[in-house]
Design a protein around this motif. Structure first.
Motif, mmCIF file in Angstrom:
data_model
loop_
_atom_site.group_PDB
_atom_site.id
_atom_site.type_symbol
_atom_site.label_atom_id
_atom_site.label_comp_id
_atom_site.label_asym_id
_atom_site.label_seq_id
_atom_site.Cartn_x
_atom_site.Cartn_y
_atom_site.Cartn_z
ATOM 1 N N THR A 1 2.589 -12.527 8.266
ATOM 2 C CA THR A 1 3.264 -12.832 9.523
ATOM 3 C C THR A 1 2.320 -12.554 10.696
ATOM 4 O OG1 THR A 1 4.114 -10.580 9.795
ATOM 5 C CG2 THR A 1 5.452 -12.131 8.492
ATOM 6 N N GLU A 2 2.719 -13.026 11.856
ATOM 7 C CA GLU A 2 1.942 -12.764 13.062
ATOM 8 C C GLU A 2 1.823 -11.262 13.302
ATOM 9 O OE1 GLU A 2 -0.338 -13.730 16.375
ATOM 10 O OE2 GLU A 2 0.476 -15.103 14.870
ATOM 11 N N ARG A 3 2.905 -10.537 13.069
ATOM 12 C CA ARG A 3 2.887 -9.079 13.251
ATOM 13 C C ARG A 3 1.914 -8.419 12.290
ATOM 14 N NH1 ARG A 3 3.143 -5.067 16.750
ATOM 15 N NH2 ARG A 3 3.790 -3.108 15.775
ATOM 16 N N GLN A 4 1.896 -8.869 11.053
ATOM 17 C CA GLN A 4 0.962 -8.298 10.082
ATOM 18 C C GLN A 4 -0.486 -8.578 10.460
ATOM 19 O OE1 GLN A 4 2.661 -10.150 6.593
ATOM 20 N NE2 GLN A 4 3.643 -8.237 5.931
ATOM 21 N N LEU A 5 -0.753 -9.774 10.978
ATOM 22 C CA LEU A 5 -2.102 -10.086 11.441
ATOM 23 C C LEU A 5 -2.519 -9.148 12.569
ATOM 24 C CD1 LEU A 5 -2.171 -13.995 11.440
ATOM 25 C CD2 LEU A 5 -3.580 -12.472 10.035
ATOM 26 N N GLN A 6 -1.606 -8.864 13.483
ATOM 27 C CA GLN A 6 -1.911 -7.963 14.588
ATOM 28 C C GLN A 6 -2.194 -6.545 14.087
ATOM 29 O OE1 GLN A 6 1.138 -8.183 17.600
ATOM 30 N NE2 GLN A 6 1.015 -10.407 17.751
ATOM 31 N N GLU A 7 -1.404 -6.092 13.128
ATOM 32 C CA GLU A 7 -1.643 -4.763 12.557
ATOM 33 C C GLU A 7 -2.995 -4.714 11.847
ATOM 34 O OE1 GLU A 7 1.434 -2.755 10.376
ATOM 35 O OE2 GLU A 7 2.993 -3.920 11.361
ATOM 36 N N ALA A 8 -3.346 -5.795 11.171
ATOM 37 C CA ALA A 8 -4.627 -5.838 10.461
ATOM 38 C C ALA A 8 -5.794 -5.816 11.443
ATOM 39 C CB ALA A 8 -4.699 -7.084 9.577
ATOM 40 N N TYR B 1 -11.377 0.809 11.804
ATOM 41 C CA TYR B 1 -12.043 1.180 10.558
ATOM 42 C C TYR B 1 -13.114 0.196 10.110
ATOM 43 C CZ TYR B 1 -8.076 4.343 10.376
ATOM 44 O OH TYR B 1 -7.143 5.305 10.675
ATOM 45 N N GLY B 2 -13.394 -0.836 10.909
ATOM 46 C CA GLY B 2 -14.445 -1.766 10.553
ATOM 47 C C GLY B 2 -14.036 -2.696 9.418
ATOM 48 N N GLY B 3 -15.044 -3.344 8.833
ATOM 49 C CA GLY B 3 -14.788 -4.259 7.728
ATOM 50 C C GLY B 3 -14.233 -5.590 8.195
ATOM 51 N N ARG B 4 -13.912 -6.439 7.233
ATOM 52 C CA ARG B 4 -13.414 -7.785 7.523
ATOM 53 C C ARG B 4 -11.886 -7.801 7.561
ATOM 54 N NH1 ARG B 4 -17.179 -12.069 6.766
ATOM 55 N NH2 ARG B 4 -19.273 -11.185 6.526
ATOM 56 N N LEU B 5 -11.365 -8.852 8.167
ATOM 57 C CA LEU B 5 -9.925 -8.966 8.339
ATOM 58 C C LEU B 5 -9.200 -8.929 6.995
ATOM 59 C CD1 LEU B 5 -7.486 -9.459 10.193
ATOM 60 C CD2 LEU B 5 -7.906 -11.919 9.955
ATOM 61 N N GLY B 6 -9.726 -9.625 5.999
ATOM 62 C CA GLY B 6 -9.088 -9.650 4.689
ATOM 63 C C GLY B 6 -8.995 -8.269 4.065
ATOM 64 N N THR B 7 -10.033 -7.457 4.275
ATOM 65 C CA THR B 7 -10.019 -6.087 3.757
ATOM 66 C C THR B 7 -8.880 -5.293 4.380
ATOM 67 O OG1 THR B 7 -12.400 -6.111 3.368
ATOM 68 C CG2 THR B 7 -11.359 -3.958 3.555
ATOM 69 N N SER B 8 -8.709 -5.433 5.689
ATOM 70 C CA SER B 8 -7.623 -4.716 6.374
ATOM 71 C C SER B 8 -6.262 -5.189 5.872
ATOM 72 C CB SER B 8 -7.734 -4.920 7.887
ATOM 73 O OG SER B 8 -8.870 -4.245 8.403
ATOM 74 N N LEU B 9 -6.091 -6.489 5.716
ATOM 75 C CA LEU B 9 -4.821 -7.020 5.224
ATOM 76 C C LEU B 9 -4.503 -6.471 3.834
ATOM 77 C CD1 LEU B 9 -5.215 -10.719 6.384
ATOM 78 C CD2 LEU B 9 -3.385 -9.173 7.109
ATOM 79 N N HIS B 10 -5.513 -6.399 2.978
ATOM 80 C CA HIS B 10 -5.295 -5.909 1.620
ATOM 81 C C HIS B 10 -5.020 -4.412 1.616
ATOM 82 C CE1 HIS B 10 -6.481 -4.633 -2.509
ATOM 83 N NE2 HIS B 10 -5.870 -5.756 -2.836
ATOM 84 N N GLU B 11 -5.784 -3.635 2.400
ATOM 85 C CA GLU B 11 -5.570 -2.190 2.432
ATOM 86 C C GLU B 11 -4.195 -1.834 2.977
ATOM 87 O OE1 GLU B 11 -10.212 -0.677 2.897
ATOM 88 O OE2 GLU B 11 -8.888 -0.664 4.636
ATOM 89 N N LEU B 12 -3.675 -2.654 3.873
ATOM 90 C CA LEU B 12 -2.346 -2.421 4.430
ATOM 91 C C LEU B 12 -1.228 -2.921 3.519
ATOM 92 C CD1 LEU B 12 -3.116 -3.359 8.143
ATOM 93 C CD2 LEU B 12 -2.608 -1.064 7.275
ATOM 94 N N GLY B 13 -1.599 -3.562 2.414
ATOM 95 C CA GLY B 13 -0.611 -4.036 1.457
ATOM 96 C C GLY B 13 0.052 -5.343 1.839
ATOM 97 N N PHE B 14 -0.586 -6.109 2.732
ATOM 98 C CA PHE B 14 0.023 -7.348 3.216
ATOM 99 C C PHE B 14 -0.325 -8.571 2.363
ATOM 100 C CE2 PHE B 14 -0.171 -5.444 7.760
ATOM 101 C CZ PHE B 14 0.974 -4.704 7.500
ATOM 102 N N ILE B 15 -1.332 -8.432 1.471
ATOM 103 C CA ILE B 15 -1.779 -9.594 0.712
ATOM 104 C C ILE B 15 -2.371 -9.142 -0.608
ATOM 105 C CG2 ILE B 15 -4.122 -9.605 1.686
ATOM 106 C CD1 ILE B 15 -3.951 -12.669 1.761
ATOM 107 N N THR B 16 -2.209 -9.975 -1.639
ATOM 108 C CA THR B 16 -2.823 -9.681 -2.930
ATOM 109 C C THR B 16 -4.263 -10.195 -2.936
ATOM 110 O OG1 THR B 16 -2.167 -11.792 -3.919
ATOM 111 C CG2 THR B 16 -0.589 -9.949 -4.059
#
Length: 337
Positions: free
Chosen positions: A15-22, A29-44
Motif C-alpha cells: 500500500t501507499e502507507r507501507q511504501l512510506q514506512e519503507a 538504516y540505509g539499503g535498498r527499498l526492497g530490503t526495507s519492505l522485506h524487513e518490515l514484513g510487507f513483501i515476500t
C-alpha cells in the motif's frame, strides 16, 4: 527506485502507507527499498524478485542454491564480488548466469565479462539475499546492508567550527551527510567519537573519528543489546550517559578495543526518532582523559539530527510519490499513443 514502487503498488502487493514506512526505514538504516519492505514484513522474497525483474527488464528465474557449485563460485574473486555485489550462480558452456543487485550496472557486467571471458547473463536478486550469499560463500561482512544508497559521491571537508557543523546538519540531504555533520560537531567537544546504528538485537559500529579511531575500527564493533552494557542502558532509557562504563563484559570489550582506562569516563547519547533509538554516539577525551560534565550546548545542537532525519524522510516520500505519478502518466501516454 520509483519504478519498483509503482509496480508493487499497481499490483496491490504493498500500500501507499507501507511504501512510506519503507522509505522511512531506508533513510534511517540505509539499503535498498526492497530490503526495507522485506524487513518490515510487507513483501515476500518471491514477490519482490518478480517485481525487481520487471523493473529491470530481465528474466525472472527461481534460484535454487543446491545448484551453486564451488567451482562456479571460484570463478569470481572475492574482491570483485564485494566491489560489484555480484554472485556467480551457474555456468552453462560459455554463459555465466550472474546474480546482481543492480542488473543495469553495465560497468559491473563489462568487468566480469572481460575479466572471465564469458558471456554474462544477469539475474536480479533482492539485496538482502545478496548479502547472505556474499557472507556465506565469500565471507564478506554483511555491514554493507546499511550503506546509504543516496550518499553523494563526495562529502564536504570537516566543519571548521561548531556552528558550521550544526548548520550542515540542517542542510543535509542524506543520512550519511547527517552522520558526517554530527561527527564533525562532536569532534569540537571530544577527542574521539564513534557512531553506531541501533538495529535490535545489535548495536553496530558504523564510523569513527579522532585519536586512534576511524571508520575501520568502528566497523569492527558490534554489541548485543540483550546483555548488560552502557549501550543497553542508553537504548532502554533513551537518555544520555556520562560516567565510567562499569565492569560488565561488553563494556570491558569496548574499553579494550579503545585502549581506554576504566577509571576515566565517557559519554554515550542516543538519537531518537519517533520514540525509537536509531543511533548511539560514544565519545570520550582519549585513553586517559575525562569528559566534561557541561555539555548543554551539544545536547541542544544534537536535537537537530532527528529533525534532519524526519525532513529527509518527508522529502523522500514526496519525491517517490511524484516519481510514481510521473511514471504512471508517462505509461498512460505511451498506451494512448
Amino acid at each position: 527506485m520509483p519504478i519498483l514502487g509503482r509496480i508493487l503498488r499497481d499490483r496491490g502487493i504493498v500500500t501507499e502507507r507501507q511504501l512510506q514506512e519503507a522509505i522511512q526505514h531506508q533513510v534511517l538504516y540505509g539499503g535498498r527499498l526492497g530490503t526495507s519492505l522485506h524487513e518490515l514484513g510487507f513483501i515476500t522474497e518471491e514477490k519482490l524478485q518478480e517485481a525487481l525483474a520487471k523493473a529491470h527488464g530481465v528474466a525472472a528465474m527461481a534460484v535454487d542454491l543446491r545448484e551453486v557449485s564451488p567451482e562456479t563460485v571460484a570463478l569470481i574473486p572475492r574482491a570483485m564480488a564485494a566491489k560489484h555485489k555480484v554472485f556467480p550462480y551457474q555456468l552453462r558452456g560459455k554463459t555465466l548466469f550472474l546474480m546482481m543487485v543492480d542488473p543495469s550496472d553495465h560497468g559491473a557486467l563489462a568487468s566480469v565479462g572481460f575479466t572471465l571471458g564469458y558471456i554474462v547473463r544477469p539475474l536480479v536478486v533482492p539485496e538482502f539475499r545478496m548479502i547472505q550469499l556474499l557472507r556465506d560463500y565469500y565471507g564478506i561482512d554483511e555491514r554493507w546492508r546499511y550503506n546509504d544508497t543516496h550518499r553523494p559521491l563526495a562529502l564536504p571537508a570537516e566543519a571548521p567550527d561548531v556552528h558550521t557543523a550544526a548548520a550542515r546538519i540542517d542542510e543535509a540531504g542524506t543520512r550519511d551527510e547527517v552522520v558526517e555533520s554530527l561527527m564533525a560537531l562532536c569532534r569540537h567537544f571530544f577527542r574521539r567519537v564513534l557512531f553506531f546504528i541501533v538495529r535490535e538485537p545489535w548495536v553496530v559500529g558504523w564510523t569513527g573519528a579522532g585519536e586512534g579511531t576511524d571508520r575501520d575500527l568502528a566497523q569492527q564493533l558490534r554489541f548485543p543489546l540483550d546483555e548488560p552494557s552502557v549501550f543497553q542502558t542508553v537504548t532502554r532509557d533513551k537518555t544520555m550517559f556520562i560516567g565510567r562504563l562499569g565492569a560488565d563484559e561488553q563494556n570491558r570489550r569496548l574499553l579494550d578495543v579503545l585502549g581506554k582506562r576504566a577509571t576515566t569516563n565517557a559519554a554515550v547519547f542516543p538519537v531518537v526518532v519517533k520514540g525509537r533509538v536509531v543511533n548511539l554516539v560514544y565519545a570520550d577525551n582519549g585513553a586517559t582523559g575525562n569528559v566534561k560534565p557541561t555539555l548543554g550546548e551539544l545536547l541542544v545542537l544534537i536535537q537537530r539530527v532527528p529533525r534532519a532525519y524526519l525532513r529527509i524522510i518527508r522529502r523522500r516520500v514526496a519525491e517517490a510519490r511524484k516519481a510514481v505519478e510521473d511514471t504512471a502518466v508517462e505509461a498512460e501516454g505511451k498506451e494512448s499513443g
